[in-house]
Design a protein around this motif. Structure first.
Motif, PDB file in Angstrom:
ATOM      1  N   LYS A   1       0.853  -1.193   0.000  1.00 37.74           N
ATOM      2  CA  LYS A   1       0.000   0.000   0.000  1.00 37.74           C
ATOM      3  C   LYS A   1       0.892   1.248   0.000  1.00 37.74           C
ATOM      4  CE  LYS A   1      -4.135  -1.958   1.633  1.00 37.74           C
ATOM      5  NZ  LYS A   1      -4.899  -2.349   0.512  1.00 37.74           N
ATOM      6  N   ASP A   2       0.427   2.270  -0.718  1.00 35.64           N
ATOM      7  CA  ASP A   2       1.155   3.528  -0.770  1.00 35.64           C
ATOM      8  C   ASP A   2       0.790   4.401   0.422  1.00 35.64           C
ATOM      9  OD1 ASP A   2       2.472   2.921  -3.164  1.00 35.64           O
ATOM     10  OD2 ASP A   2       0.756   3.594  -4.348  1.00 35.64           O
ATOM     11  N   LEU A   3       1.751   5.174   0.878  1.00 36.68           N
ATOM     12  CA  LEU A   3       1.598   6.056   2.023  1.00 36.68           C
ATOM     13  C   LEU A   3       1.677   7.497   1.525  1.00 36.68           C
ATOM     14  CD1 LEU A   3       1.440   5.335   5.079  1.00 36.68           C
ATOM     15  CD2 LEU A   3       3.867   5.824   5.198  1.00 36.68           C
ATOM     16  N   TYR A   4       0.678   8.301   1.880  1.00 40.04           N
ATOM     17  CA  TYR A   4       0.599   9.688   1.438  1.00 40.04           C
ATOM     18  C   TYR A   4       0.590  10.631   2.635  1.00 40.04           C
ATOM     19  CZ  TYR A   4      -0.842   7.937  -3.140  1.00 40.04           C
ATOM     20  OH  TYR A   4      -0.878   7.296  -4.352  1.00 40.04           O
ATOM     21  N   ILE A   5       0.971  11.881   2.374  1.00 44.79           N
ATOM     22  CA  ILE A   5       0.811  12.960   3.353  1.00 44.79           C
ATOM     23  C   ILE A   5       0.025  14.079   2.679  1.00 44.79           C
ATOM     24  CG2 ILE A   5       2.920  12.492   4.662  1.00 44.79           C
ATOM     25  CD1 ILE A   5       4.166  14.910   3.063  1.00 44.79           C
ATOM     26  N   ARG A   6      -0.555  14.949   3.491  1.00 44.45           N
ATOM     27  CA  ARG A   6      -1.148  16.167   2.928  1.00 44.45           C
ATOM     28  C   ARG A   6      -0.008  17.139   2.645  1.00 44.45           C
ATOM     29  NH1 ARG A   6      -5.480  19.333   5.496  1.00 44.45           N
ATOM     30  NH2 ARG A   6      -3.764  19.836   6.850  1.00 44.45           N
ATOM     31  N   ARG A   7      -0.024  17.758   1.484  1.00 44.04           N
ATOM     32  CA  ARG A   7       1.036  18.699   1.106  1.00 44.04           C
ATOM     33  C   ARG A   7       1.166  19.809   2.147  1.00 44.04           C
ATOM     34  NH1 ARG A   7       4.722  21.875   0.545  1.00 44.04           N
ATOM     35  NH2 ARG A   7       5.669  22.449  -1.425  1.00 44.04           N
ATOM     36  N   ALA A   8       0.030  20.269   2.665  1.00 42.77           N
ATOM     37  CA  ALA A   8       0.049  21.348   3.661  1.00 42.77           C
ATOM     38  C   ALA A   8       0.802  20.944   4.929  1.00 42.77           C
ATOM     39  CB  ALA A   8      -1.377  21.756   4.005  1.00 42.77           C
ATOM     40  N   ASP A   9       0.839  19.644   5.246  1.00 48.24           N
ATOM     41  CA  ASP A   9       1.535  19.166   6.448  1.00 48.24           C
ATOM     42  C   ASP A   9       3.047  19.107   6.281  1.00 48.24           C
ATOM     43  OD1 ASP A   9      -0.939  18.883   7.622  1.00 48.24           O
ATOM     44  OD2 ASP A   9      -1.040  16.706   7.314  1.00 48.24           O
ATOM     45  N   ALA A  10       3.519  19.184   5.043  1.00 50.90           N
ATOM     46  CA  ALA A  10       4.954  19.020   4.782  1.00 50.90           C
ATOM     47  C   ALA A  10       5.779  20.166   5.348  1.00 50.90           C
ATOM     48  CB  ALA A  10       5.214  18.877   3.284  1.00 50.90           C
ATOM     49  N   ARG A  11       5.211  21.378   5.393  1.00 52.21           N
ATOM     50  CA  ARG A  11       5.903  22.554   5.920  1.00 52.21           C
ATOM     51  C   ARG A  11       7.336  22.647   5.400  1.00 52.21           C
ATOM     52  NH1 ARG A  11       5.250  20.450  10.496  1.00 52.21           N
ATOM     53  NH2 ARG A  11       3.274  20.169  11.355  1.00 52.21           N
ATOM     54  N   LEU A  12       7.473  22.642   4.085  1.00 52.55           N
ATOM     55  CA  LEU A  12       8.788  22.752   3.458  1.00 52.55           C
ATOM     56  C   LEU A  12       9.244  24.205   3.460  1.00 52.55           C
ATOM     57  CD1 LEU A  12       8.251  20.425   0.380  1.00 52.55           C
ATOM     58  CD2 LEU A  12       9.429  19.879   2.508  1.00 52.55           C
ATOM     59  N   PRO A  13      10.546  24.433   3.447  1.00 56.12           N
ATOM     60  CA  PRO A  13      11.038  25.815   3.366  1.00 56.12           C
ATOM     61  C   PRO A  13      10.609  26.451   2.039  1.00 56.12           C
ATOM     62  CG  PRO A  13      12.844  24.244   3.749  1.00 56.12           C
ATOM     63  CD  PRO A  13      11.607  23.452   3.554  1.00 56.12           C
ATOM     64  N   GLU A  14      10.582  27.773   2.023  1.00 55.45           N
ATOM     65  CA  GLU A  14      10.232  28.515   0.812  1.00 55.45           C
ATOM     66  C   GLU A  14      11.119  28.054  -0.352  1.00 55.45           C
ATOM     67  OE1 GLU A  14       8.089  30.992  -1.496  1.00 55.45           O
ATOM     68  OE2 GLU A  14       7.749  30.746   0.646  1.00 55.45           O
ATOM     69  N   GLY A  15      10.502  27.762  -1.478  1.00 58.48           N
ATOM     70  CA  GLY A  15      11.255  27.343  -2.658  1.00 58.48           C
ATOM     71  C   GLY A  15      11.559  25.858  -2.703  1.00 58.48           C
ATOM     72  N   ALA A  16      11.141  25.104  -1.683  1.00 61.93           N
ATOM     73  CA  ALA A  16      11.366  23.654  -1.686  1.00 61.93           C
ATOM     74  C   ALA A  16      10.091  22.967  -2.173  1.00 61.93           C
ATOM     75  CB  ALA A  16      11.736  23.167  -0.292  1.00 61.93           C
ATOM     76  N   TYR A  17      10.250  21.776  -2.723  1.00 60.95           N
ATOM     77  CA  TYR A  17       9.124  21.038  -3.274  1.00 60.95           C
ATOM     78  C   TYR A  17       9.457  19.556  -3.245  1.00 60.95           C
ATOM     79  CZ  TYR A  17      12.444  22.460  -6.791  1.00 60.95           C
ATOM     80  OH  TYR A  17      13.618  22.756  -7.428  1.00 60.95           O
ATOM     81  N   LEU A  18       8.438  18.757  -3.407  1.00 60.45           N
ATOM     82  CA  LEU A  18       8.611  17.307  -3.455  1.00 60.45           C
ATOM     83  C   LEU A  18       8.581  16.856  -4.915  1.00 60.45           C
ATOM     84  CD1 LEU A  18       6.280  16.533  -0.449  1.00 60.45           C
ATOM     85  CD2 LEU A  18       8.762  16.345  -0.484  1.00 60.45           C
TER      86      LEU A  18
END
Length: 168
Positions: free
Chosen positions: A77-94
């Motif tokens: 099974k795949d595991l997901y997160i909500r993008r809003a929960d990632a709290r990445l620094p400005e300019g960072a992305y997955l």
């Protein structure tokens, strides 16, 4: 492309007899997964009661999963997160946010194609861009990757000779 949820890993097996599962992180540092309190499996939220790094994997214990047989029901099974929960620094992305993004030559404005694949290598990631030609672009910010705009679904890159797969 801005996404609501992002795939961050896959449950690859049970671990031991007490109901833990082994999670293979999708990319990068497995410790990244230990920052989250809630994950999503098949669209349903689940909050692990334990979540820690073990070698290159993350071991998780889910509520109500008390033995190996119950843990095995989560295998593959795949595991997901909500993008809003990632709290990445400005300019960072997955990585998933980049797939399908339009890629343009920063010098000429010419569209090179769409980003189709993100490969992880020891030195850095490499983006595969397919259009009229196929390009392999090292994911090195400020050298090859000039800008990424998730809102406009646009990446600008510095193209060097030899980046197109049909150049020899």
């Amino acid at each position: 492309m801005k996404l609501e949820t992002i795939k961050v890993g896959r449950i690859v097996n049970a671990h031991g007899i007490r109901g833990e599962v082994r999670v293979q992180p999708r990319d990068g540092d497995p410790a990244f997964l230990t920052r989250f309190k809630t994950f999503y499996i098949n669209g349903q939220p689940v909050s692990p009661t334990a979540n820690h790094v073990h070698k290159s994997l993350v071991l998780m214990k889910f509520p109500g999963v008390e033995d190996m047989n119950a843990a095995l029901t989560y295998k593959d099974k795949d595991l997901y997160i909500r993008r809003a929960d990632a709290r990445l620094p400005e300019g960072a992305y997955l990585d998933d946010e980049l797939l399908g993004m339009g890629v343009f030559d920063a010098a000429t404005g010419e569209e090179l194609g769409k980003l189709t694949t993100v490969e992880n290598y020891p030195a850095h990631k490499v983006y595969t861009v397919k259009g009229r030609r196929e390009y392999l672009i090292p994911a090195v910010k400020d050298v090859f990757i000039k800008s990424v705009d998730l809102d406009r679904d646009r990446m600008e890159v510095q193209v060097w000779e030899g980046m197109a797969s049909d150049e020899h």
